[in-house]
Write a protein that holds these residues in place. Structure first.
Motif: not given
Length: 276
Positions: A237-265
């Motif tokens: 759980t600690r490893a996953l949390e560190n991934w979610l808040v990492s630059e890579r995790g946050q970038q992938l969250i922000g990059a997820h789109t549908v029809g060009g619309a960003q779904l999560f910030v």
């Protein structure tokens, strides 16, 4: 040489072994939005262990955490999350990302929800017009927010119920099923924007009300406490949390789109109430 071997052993002890599995309870919106498909393969590739998702409403996700049936939860209902931490079932709460809720309904908008000044007024207009409204009715984060809006619209207790005259229906189901019912009935409902953008069976439904600060939808990660359930995998759980808040995790969250619309910030924050 002995010092090198000792250091290597220490490093290996902090890395989860290949083939291990973390059980993560997530909300239906995490799945319906397509974010799970975008993130989980990257998580597993980067972290070296499997992630088994249990896709349920927020209330059920927290019940699984209380029972020790999962190692962590990713949910979106602040009051329920705070209670989960206060009761000792999670070591802390960590904000990860947000989107928002929107009110959708029939294109001709018989309740005039689109011109309401805020979400509570939109709900009050729907009730006054007695136009069909479909509730998830499943103690999820979306259902919890819906009840808060009914309270702000002047309804006491748990808001309207199915005895309110037939206009209010409880689906007792996830977001996708609720949207399908609303589409078939040409009814109003509350939905997170990500699920709405990824929903393909809209029929005559249109997005009618958005932008109210009361519709902000914050997601948080809560690792289950080993003090309550010694078998949970705190290292994973600690490893996953560190991934979610990492630059890579946050970038992938922000990059997820549908029809060009960003779904999560992405908006990773510091831990709240940690036991270290």
């Amino acid at each position: 040489m002995m010092r090198v071997l000792a250091l290597l052993a220490t490093l290996l002890a902090t890395v989860p072994a290949f083939g291990e599995e973390l059980r993560l309870a997530v909300t239906t919106s995490f799945e319906n939005s397509g974010l799970a498909d975008a993130l989980v393969p990257a998580m597993e590739a980067d972290l070296g262990f499997d992630i088994a998702l249990l896709v349920v409403g927020t209330g059920q996700a927290l019940r699984l955490g209380r029972a020790g049936d999962v190692d962590a939860v990713l949910v979106h209902a602040r009051a329920m999350e705070d209670a989960f931490v206060a009761e000792g079932f999670a070591t802390h709460r960590r904000e990860i990302m947000y989107n928002d809720f929107v009110v959708v309904g029939p294109a001709d908008d018989p309740a005039h929800a689109a011109v309401a000044t805020n979400a509570a007024d939109a709900f009050a207009a729907i009730a006054a017009a007695k136009t069909p409204f479909v509730s998830r009715g499943d103690a999820s984060g979306t259902h919890t927010r819906e009840l808060q809006l009914w309270a702000a619209a002047g309804f006491r207790g748990a808001g309207p119920d199915e005895s309110a005259g037939g206009w209010y229906r409880e689906a007792g189901a996830g977001m996708g099923a609720t949207l399908n019912i609303a589409s078939a009935m040409e009814a109003y409902t509350l939905v997170d924007r990500a699920s709405w953008l990824n929903f393909g069976n809209r029929g005559e439904l249109k997005l009618l009300h958005e932008g109210d600060p009361a519709l902000l939808n914050q997601y948080a990660y809560l690792p289950v406490s080993r003090q309550e359930h010694p078998h949970v995998r705190a290292d994973l759980t600690r490893a996953l949390e560190n991934w979610l808040v990492s630059e890579r995790g946050q970038q992938l969250i922000g990059a997820h789109t549908v029809g060009g619309a960003q779904l999560f910030v992405p908006n990773a924050k510091a831990r709240e109430r940690t036991d270290g």
